[in-house]
Design a protein around this motif. Structure first.
Motif, PDB file in Angstrom:
ATOM      1  N   GLY A 175       0.816  -1.207   0.000  1.00 28.21           N
ATOM      2  CA  GLY A 175       0.000   0.000   0.000  1.00 28.21           C
ATOM      3  C   GLY A 175       0.850   1.257   0.000  1.00 28.21           C
ATOM      4  O   GLY A 175       0.561   2.227  -0.718  1.00 28.21           O
ATOM      5  N   ASN A 176       1.912   1.226   0.799  1.00 30.18           N
ATOM      6  CA  ASN A 176       2.813   2.392   0.832  1.00 30.18           C
ATOM      7  C   ASN A 176       3.523   2.586  -0.491  1.00 30.18           C
ATOM      8  O   ASN A 176       3.724   3.719  -0.953  1.00 30.18           O
ATOM      9  N   ALA A 177       3.922   1.483  -1.128  1.00 27.77           N
ATOM     10  CA  ALA A 177       4.602   1.577  -2.412  1.00 27.77           C
ATOM     11  C   ALA A 177       3.676   2.162  -3.467  1.00 27.77           C
ATOM     12  O   ALA A 177       4.076   2.988  -4.294  1.00 27.77           O
ATOM     13  N   VAL A 178       2.411   1.756  -3.433  1.00 24.78           N
ATOM     14  CA  VAL A 178       1.435   2.293  -4.392  1.00 24.78           C
ATOM     15  C   VAL A 178       1.258   3.786  -4.182  1.00 24.78           C
ATOM     16  O   VAL A 178       1.222   4.580  -5.126  1.00 24.78           O
ATOM     17  N   ALA A 179       1.149   4.197  -2.889  1.00 28.27           N
ATOM     18  CA  ALA A 179       0.975   5.621  -2.593  1.00 28.27           C
ATOM     19  C   ALA A 179       2.180   6.423  -3.047  1.00 28.27           C
ATOM     20  O   ALA A 179       2.052   7.511  -3.612  1.00 28.27           O
ATOM     21  N   ALA A 183       2.387   9.381  -6.008  1.00 32.99           N
ATOM     22  CA  ALA A 183       2.973  10.724  -5.851  1.00 32.99           C
ATOM     23  C   ALA A 183       4.020  10.976  -6.924  1.00 32.99           C
ATOM     24  O   ALA A 183       4.109  12.073  -7.482  1.00 32.99           O
ATOM     25  N   ALA A 184       4.793   9.956  -7.230  1.00 36.47           N
ATOM     26  CA  ALA A 184       5.816  10.100  -8.275  1.00 36.47           C
ATOM     27  C   ALA A 184       5.159  10.296  -9.640  1.00 36.47           C
ATOM     28  O   ALA A 184       5.650  11.042 -10.469  1.00 36.47           O
ATOM     29  N   ASP A 185       4.019   9.618  -9.837  1.00 39.03           N
ATOM     30  CA  ASP A 185       3.311   9.775 -11.111  1.00 39.03           C
ATOM     31  C   ASP A 185       2.839  11.209 -11.296  1.00 39.03           C
ATOM     32  O   ASP A 185       2.802  11.719 -12.423  1.00 39.03           O
ATOM     33  N   ARG A 186       2.468  11.865 -10.188  1.00 39.67           N
ATOM     34  CA  ARG A 186       1.949  13.227 -10.288  1.00 39.67           C
ATOM     35  C   ARG A 186       3.061  14.271 -10.335  1.00 39.67           C
ATOM     36  O   ARG A 186       2.793  15.447 -10.578  1.00 39.67           O
ATOM     37  N   ASN A 187       4.285  13.853 -10.077  1.00 44.65           N
ATOM     38  CA  ASN A 187       5.413  14.785 -10.078  1.00 44.65           C
ATOM     39  C   ASN A 187       5.803  15.115 -11.519  1.00 44.65           C
ATOM     40  O   ASN A 187       6.204  14.245 -12.290  1.00 44.65           O
ATOM     41  N   ARG A 188       5.688  16.420 -11.889  1.00 44.99           N
ATOM     42  CA  ARG A 188       5.960  16.826 -13.257  1.00 44.99           C
ATOM     43  C   ARG A 188       7.395  16.520 -13.680  1.00 44.99           C
ATOM     44  O   ARG A 188       7.668  16.253 -14.858  1.00 44.99           O
ATOM     45  N   ALA A 189       8.309  16.530 -12.701  1.00 46.88           N
ATOM     46  CA  ALA A 189       9.718  16.276 -13.032  1.00 46.88           C
ATOM     47  C   ALA A 189       9.927  14.872 -13.595  1.00 46.88           C
ATOM     48  O   ALA A 189      10.917  14.617 -14.271  1.00 46.88           O
ATOM     49  N   ASN A 190       8.983  13.943 -13.303  1.00 48.81           N
ATOM     50  CA  ASN A 190       9.126  12.566 -13.769  1.00 48.81           C
ATOM     51  C   ASN A 190       8.454  12.340 -15.118  1.00 48.81           C
ATOM     52  O   ASN A 190       8.435  11.229 -15.622  1.00 48.81           O
ATOM     53  N   HIS A 191       7.876  13.395 -15.711  1.00 45.55           N
ATOM     54  CA  HIS A 191       7.175  13.258 -16.979  1.00 45.55           C
ATOM     55  C   HIS A 191       8.101  13.669 -18.129  1.00 45.55           C
ATOM     56  O   HIS A 191       8.606  14.787 -18.150  1.00 45.55           O
TER      57      HIS A 191
END
Length: 333
Positions: A175-179, A183-191
Protein backbone atom coordinates in the motif's frame (compact mmCIF):
# COMPACT_ATOMS: atom_id res chain seq x y z
CA UNK A 1 11.21 -3.74 -27.57
CA UNK A 2 9.32 -5.64 -24.84
CA UNK A 3 9.45 -4.37 -21.29
CA UNK A 4 9.34 -6.79 -18.35
CA UNK A 5 8.13 -6.05 -14.83
CA UNK A 6 10.29 -6.77 -11.82
CA UNK A 7 8.07 -7.21 -8.78
CA UNK A 8 8.76 -5.86 -5.29
CA UNK A 9 11.40 -8.08 -3.73
CA UNK A 10 12.75 -8.62 -0.21
CA UNK A 11 16.41 -7.57 0.01
CA UNK A 12 18.17 -10.84 0.91
CA UNK A 13 21.70 -12.15 0.64
CA UNK A 14 22.15 -13.96 -2.70
CA UNK A 15 24.06 -16.83 -1.00
CA UNK A 16 22.42 -17.36 2.39
CA UNK A 17 18.96 -16.03 1.58
CA UNK A 18 18.92 -14.07 4.85
CA UNK A 19 17.54 -10.49 4.97
CA UNK A 20 20.02 -7.59 4.65
CA UNK A 21 19.03 -5.07 7.37
CA UNK A 22 21.87 -2.70 6.36
CA UNK A 23 19.90 -1.83 3.22
CA UNK A 24 16.83 -0.52 5.06
CA UNK A 25 16.07 3.01 3.83
CA UNK A 26 19.07 2.96 1.47
CA UNK A 27 19.09 3.97 -2.20
CA UNK A 28 20.10 1.11 -4.52
CA UNK A 29 20.95 1.31 -8.22
CA UNK A 30 19.39 -1.14 -10.67
CA UNK A 31 22.28 -2.55 -12.74
CA UNK A 32 22.97 -5.25 -15.29
CA UNK A 33 23.50 -8.38 -13.16
CA UNK A 34 27.15 -9.00 -12.37
CA UNK A 35 28.16 -5.44 -13.38
CA UNK A 36 27.98 -1.90 -12.04
CA UNK A 37 26.35 -0.54 -15.22
CA UNK A 38 22.93 1.09 -14.54
CA UNK A 39 20.01 0.14 -16.80
CA UNK A 40 17.05 2.36 -17.71
CA UNK A 41 13.99 1.58 -15.56
CA UNK A 42 10.48 3.04 -15.63
CA UNK A 43 7.32 3.17 -13.51
CA UNK A 44 5.14 1.97 -16.40
CA UNK A 45 5.15 -0.69 -19.08
CA UNK A 46 5.02 1.91 -21.87
CA UNK A 47 8.39 3.30 -20.74
CA UNK A 48 7.28 6.95 -20.60
CA UNK A 49 7.83 7.49 -16.85
CA UNK A 50 11.60 7.08 -16.51
CA UNK A 51 12.90 6.65 -12.96
CA UNK A 52 15.76 9.17 -12.43
CA UNK A 53 19.28 7.72 -12.15
CA UNK A 54 17.89 4.11 -12.09
CA UNK A 55 17.58 4.40 -8.28
CA UNK A 56 15.06 2.63 -6.02
CA UNK A 57 14.86 3.16 -2.25
CA UNK A 58 14.66 0.08 -0.01
CA UNK A 59 11.78 0.30 2.50
CA UNK A 60 12.19 -0.05 6.24
CA UNK A 61 10.79 -3.59 5.84
CA UNK A 62 13.60 -4.32 3.36
CA UNK A 63 11.44 -4.37 0.22
CA UNK A 64 12.89 -3.14 -3.09
CA UNK A 65 10.02 -1.46 -5.06
CA UNK A 66 8.91 -2.82 -8.41
CA UNK A 67 9.81 -1.37 -11.82
CA UNK A 68 9.85 -2.13 -15.56
CA UNK A 69 12.95 -2.73 -17.67
CA UNK A 70 13.82 -3.49 -21.32
CA UNK A 71 14.04 -7.23 -21.97
CA UNK A 72 17.46 -6.69 -23.57
CA UNK A 73 18.86 -5.39 -20.24
CA UNK A 74 17.87 -8.48 -18.25
CA UNK A 75 18.75 -9.99 -15.86
CA UNK A 76 19.27 -7.19 -13.33
CA UNK A 77 20.29 -6.72 -9.71
CA UNK A 78 19.99 -4.03 -7.04
CA UNK A 79 23.41 -2.66 -6.05
CA UNK A 80 23.94 -0.71 -2.82
CA UNK A 81 26.19 -0.59 0.26
CA UNK A 82 28.60 -2.91 -1.54
CA UNK A 83 25.94 -5.66 -1.81
CA UNK A 84 24.35 -7.10 -4.95
CA UNK A 85 20.77 -8.39 -4.65
CA UNK A 86 19.63 -10.41 -7.71
CA UNK A 87 16.05 -9.49 -8.63
CA UNK A 88 13.23 -11.61 -10.07
CA UNK A 89 10.54 -10.87 -12.64
CA UNK A 90 6.98 -11.92 -11.91
CA UNK A 91 7.35 -14.51 -14.68
CA UNK A 92 10.58 -15.80 -13.17
CA UNK A 93 8.97 -16.29 -9.76
CA UNK A 94 6.09 -18.20 -11.32
CA UNK A 95 8.50 -20.48 -13.20
CA UNK A 96 10.51 -21.13 -10.04
CA UNK A 97 7.34 -22.05 -8.17
CA UNK A 98 6.32 -24.42 -10.99
CA UNK A 99 9.67 -26.18 -10.63
CA UNK A 100 9.78 -26.18 -6.84
CA UNK A 101 6.21 -27.35 -6.23
CA UNK A 102 6.63 -30.94 -7.47
CA UNK A 103 10.06 -31.13 -5.80
CA UNK A 104 8.60 -30.05 -2.47
CA UNK A 105 5.67 -32.47 -2.85
CA UNK A 106 8.06 -35.33 -3.60
CA UNK A 107 10.27 -34.43 -0.64
CA UNK A 108 7.29 -34.25 1.70
CA UNK A 109 5.99 -37.58 0.44
CA UNK A 110 9.40 -39.23 0.85
CA UNK A 111 9.82 -37.76 4.33
CA UNK A 112 6.38 -38.97 5.37
CA UNK A 113 7.12 -42.46 4.05
CA UNK A 114 10.44 -42.58 5.90
CA UNK A 115 8.79 -41.40 9.11
CA UNK A 116 6.04 -44.04 8.78
CA UNK A 117 8.59 -46.74 8.17
CA UNK A 118 10.64 -45.65 11.16
CA UNK A 119 7.54 -45.54 13.34
CA UNK A 120 6.55 -49.07 12.23
CA UNK A 121 10.04 -50.34 13.03
CA UNK A 122 9.90 -48.70 16.46
CA UNK A 123 6.53 -50.27 17.24
CA UNK A 124 7.74 -53.68 16.08
CA UNK A 125 10.85 -53.35 18.24
CA UNK A 126 8.74 -52.41 21.28
CA UNK A 127 6.46 -55.34 20.63
CA UNK A 128 9.39 -57.69 20.36
CA UNK A 129 10.86 -56.32 23.59
CA UNK A 130 7.52 -56.93 25.35
CA UNK A 131 7.53 -60.57 24.38
CA UNK A 132 5.48 -60.25 21.23
CA UNK A 133 1.76 -60.13 20.94
CA UNK A 134 1.55 -56.35 20.64
CA UNK A 135 1.08 -53.98 23.54
CA UNK A 136 1.87 -50.34 24.33
CA UNK A 137 -0.26 -47.32 23.43
CA UNK A 138 -2.32 -47.69 20.25
CA UNK A 139 -4.41 -44.49 20.35
CA UNK A 140 -2.68 -41.40 18.92
CA UNK A 141 -4.27 -39.16 21.51
CA UNK A 142 -2.71 -41.21 24.26
CA UNK A 143 0.82 -40.58 23.05
CA UNK A 144 2.98 -38.32 25.21
CA UNK A 145 5.24 -35.46 24.08
CA UNK A 146 3.11 -34.47 21.08
CA UNK A 147 3.56 -30.77 21.92
CA UNK A 148 7.30 -30.94 22.26
CA UNK A 149 9.37 -29.07 19.67
CA UNK A 150 11.96 -31.83 19.22
CA UNK A 151 12.79 -31.09 15.57
CA UNK A 152 14.15 -27.55 15.26
CA UNK A 153 15.05 -28.07 11.61
CA UNK A 154 11.38 -28.16 10.67
CA UNK A 155 9.29 -25.13 9.86
CA UNK A 156 6.68 -23.83 12.28
CA UNK A 157 4.80 -20.51 12.58
CA UNK A 158 7.27 -19.02 15.08
CA UNK A 159 10.28 -19.77 12.89
CA UNK A 160 8.46 -18.55 9.77
CA UNK A 161 7.47 -15.27 11.42
CA UNK A 162 11.07 -14.70 12.50
CA UNK A 163 12.44 -15.27 9.01
CA UNK A 164 9.77 -13.88 6.67
CA UNK A 165 7.63 -10.69 6.74
CA UNK A 166 4.08 -11.14 8.02
CA UNK A 167 1.20 -10.90 5.56
CA UNK A 168 -0.05 -7.75 7.29
CA UNK A 169 3.38 -6.12 6.93
CA UNK A 170 3.54 -7.07 3.24
CA UNK A 171 0.05 -5.63 2.64
CA UNK A 172 1.05 -2.37 4.35
CA UNK A 173 4.29 -2.17 2.37
CA UNK A 174 2.48 -2.71 -0.93
CA UNK A 175 0.00 0.00 0.00
CA UNK A 176 2.81 2.39 0.83
CA UNK A 177 4.60 1.58 -2.41
CA UNK A 178 1.43 2.29 -4.39
CA UNK A 179 0.97 5.62 -2.59
CA UNK A 180 4.61 6.55 -3.22
CA UNK A 181 4.33 5.61 -6.90
CA UNK A 182 1.17 7.67 -7.23
CA UNK A 183 2.97 10.72 -5.85
CA UNK A 184 5.82 10.10 -8.27
CA UNK A 185 3.31 9.77 -11.11
CA UNK A 186 1.95 13.23 -10.29
CA UNK A 187 5.41 14.79 -10.08
CA UNK A 188 5.96 16.83 -13.26
CA UNK A 189 9.72 16.28 -13.03
CA UNK A 190 9.13 12.57 -13.77
CA UNK A 191 7.18 13.26 -16.98
CA UNK A 192 9.14 13.07 -20.21
CA UNK A 193 8.37 12.57 -23.88
CA UNK A 194 5.30 13.78 -25.78
CA UNK A 195 1.61 13.72 -24.90
CA UNK A 196 -1.30 13.96 -27.32
CA UNK A 197 -3.46 17.10 -27.06
CA UNK A 198 -6.55 14.89 -26.92
CA UNK A 199 -5.43 13.45 -23.56
CA UNK A 200 -5.51 16.90 -21.88
CA UNK A 201 -9.01 18.03 -20.97
CA UNK A 202 -10.24 21.09 -22.91
CA UNK A 203 -6.77 21.95 -24.28
CA UNK A 204 -7.86 21.83 -27.93
CA UNK A 205 -10.93 23.97 -27.15
CA UNK A 206 -8.78 26.58 -25.41
CA UNK A 207 -6.30 26.69 -28.30
CA UNK A 208 -9.12 26.99 -30.85
CA UNK A 209 -10.46 29.95 -28.86
CA UNK A 210 -7.34 31.97 -29.64
CA UNK A 211 -8.39 32.10 -33.31
CA UNK A 212 -6.00 32.80 -36.17
CA UNK A 213 -4.56 30.44 -38.73
CA UNK A 214 -2.03 27.74 -38.00
CA UNK A 215 1.46 28.62 -39.25
CA UNK A 216 3.41 25.65 -40.54
CA UNK A 217 6.26 27.50 -42.25
CA UNK A 218 8.03 30.87 -42.46
CA UNK A 219 9.07 32.09 -45.91
CA UNK A 220 9.39 28.52 -47.14
CA UNK A 221 11.18 27.32 -43.99
CA UNK A 222 9.61 24.50 -41.95
CA UNK A 223 10.29 22.65 -38.74
CA UNK A 224 12.03 24.60 -35.99
CA UNK A 225 12.51 27.97 -37.71
CA UNK A 226 14.90 30.71 -36.63
CA UNK A 227 13.67 33.95 -38.21
CA UNK A 228 16.44 36.31 -39.33
CA UNK A 229 16.20 39.84 -40.74
CA UNK A 230 16.61 38.40 -44.22
CA UNK A 231 13.24 36.63 -43.78
CA UNK A 232 11.36 39.92 -43.14
CA UNK A 233 9.46 41.04 -46.21
CA UNK A 234 9.40 44.73 -47.10
CA UNK A 235 12.73 45.58 -45.48
CA UNK A 236 15.47 47.54 -47.24
CA UNK A 237 19.21 46.96 -47.20
CA UNK A 238 19.84 49.75 -44.67
CA UNK A 239 17.00 48.61 -42.44
CA UNK A 240 18.26 45.03 -42.36
CA UNK A 241 21.80 46.29 -41.68
CA UNK A 242 20.56 48.35 -38.72
CA UNK A 243 18.47 45.44 -37.31
CA UNK A 244 21.45 43.14 -37.66
CA UNK A 245 23.92 45.59 -36.07
CA UNK A 246 25.53 44.23 -32.89
CA UNK A 247 26.29 47.68 -31.41
CA UNK A 248 25.28 51.35 -31.61
CA UNK A 249 28.46 52.17 -33.50
CA UNK A 250 27.72 49.43 -36.05
CA UNK A 251 24.18 50.79 -36.45
CA UNK A 252 25.47 54.30 -37.14
CA UNK A 253 27.95 52.93 -39.62
CA UNK A 254 25.16 51.09 -41.39
CA UNK A 255 23.26 54.39 -41.70
CA UNK A 256 26.36 56.41 -42.66
CA UNK A 257 25.83 58.55 -39.54
CA UNK A 258 28.61 60.32 -37.68
CA UNK A 259 29.97 58.99 -34.44
CA UNK A 260 28.42 60.14 -31.15
CA UNK A 261 31.53 62.25 -30.49
CA UNK A 262 32.83 64.13 -33.58
CA UNK A 263 34.01 67.60 -34.83
CA UNK A 264 33.44 70.01 -37.75
CA UNK A 265 35.79 72.69 -39.14
CA UNK A 266 34.63 76.30 -39.59
CA UNK A 267 34.70 75.85 -43.37
CA UNK A 268 32.15 73.03 -43.04
CA UNK A 269 29.51 75.50 -41.77
CA UNK A 270 27.75 76.08 -45.06
CA UNK A 271 26.09 79.46 -44.28
CA UNK A 272 29.11 81.06 -42.57
CA UNK A 273 30.85 84.27 -43.87
CA UNK A 274 34.54 85.00 -44.07
CA UNK A 275 34.28 87.40 -41.09
CA UNK A 276 32.37 84.83 -39.03
CA UNK A 277 34.85 82.09 -39.86
CA UNK A 278 37.69 84.51 -39.00
CA UNK A 279 36.20 85.08 -35.56
CA UNK A 280 35.75 81.32 -35.03
CA UNK A 281 39.36 80.61 -35.93
CA UNK A 282 41.01 83.67 -34.29
CA UNK A 283 43.91 82.62 -32.08
CA UNK A 284 43.18 85.21 -29.39
CA UNK A 285 41.09 88.29 -28.52
CA UNK A 286 43.46 90.74 -30.27
CA UNK A 287 43.21 88.69 -33.48
CA UNK A 288 39.42 88.61 -33.19
CA UNK A 289 39.29 92.41 -32.84
CA UNK A 290 41.57 92.73 -35.83
CA UNK A 291 39.10 90.67 -37.86
CA UNK A 292 36.28 93.12 -37.15
CA UNK A 293 38.51 96.31 -36.98
CA UNK A 294 37.71 96.93 -33.32
CA UNK A 295 41.10 98.42 -32.37
CA UNK A 296 42.45 97.54 -28.95
CA UNK A 297 40.71 96.51 -25.81
CA UNK A 298 42.62 99.18 -23.66
CA UNK A 299 40.48 102.18 -24.70
CA UNK A 300 40.61 105.04 -22.13
CA UNK A 301 38.32 108.09 -22.23
CA UNK A 302 39.80 111.54 -21.66
CA UNK A 303 40.86 114.85 -23.20
CA UNK A 304 44.56 114.15 -23.67
CA UNK A 305 46.42 113.10 -26.77
CA UNK A 306 46.55 109.42 -25.63
CA UNK A 307 42.90 109.13 -24.65
CA UNK A 308 39.67 108.84 -26.55
CA UNK A 309 36.99 111.53 -26.54
CA UNK A 310 33.58 110.47 -25.39
CA UNK A 311 31.03 110.08 -28.10
CA UNK A 312 28.58 112.53 -26.54
CA UNK A 313 31.19 115.32 -26.07
CA UNK A 314 30.53 118.72 -27.73
CA UNK A 315 33.57 120.30 -29.35
CA UNK A 316 33.50 124.11 -29.60
CA UNK A 317 35.61 126.37 -31.75
CA UNK A 318 37.88 128.17 -29.30
CA UNK A 319 37.85 131.27 -31.51
CA UNK A 320 34.33 131.91 -30.41
CA UNK A 321 35.26 131.71 -26.75
CA UNK A 322 36.79 134.85 -25.20
CA UNK A 323 39.89 134.48 -23.11
CA UNK A 324 40.72 130.79 -24.13
CA UNK A 325 44.01 129.92 -25.77
CA UNK A 326 43.87 128.89 -29.39
CA UNK A 327 43.48 125.04 -29.70
CA UNK A 328 41.71 124.54 -26.36
CA UNK A 329 38.92 121.89 -26.50
CA UNK A 330 35.92 122.21 -24.24
CA UNK A 331 33.99 119.06 -23.56
CA UNK A 332 30.41 119.27 -22.43
CA UNK A 333 28.91 116.32 -20.60
Amino acid sequence: MARIQYVARLATDKNSGLPLPQLAGQAVTIVKRGTTTPVTITEDEAGTMVIPSSIRTVSTLLFIPSFWVNEADMPVSALGAGVEVPLDTSEGIAKRLDVLEPQVAAAVSSSAASAASAEASRIAAEAAAAGGGGGGVTAHGALTGLGNDDHTQYHNDARGDARYPLKSAVTTEIGNAVATSSAADRNRANHTGQQAISTITNLQTILDGFGGTAVNSVNGLSGVVVVSVTNLAGTGTAGRAVMGAESEAAGRTALGAAATSHTHTASQITDSTATGRGLLTAADAAAARGVIGAGTSSLELGTTGTTALRGNAIVLNPSTLTGLPVGTFVAHT
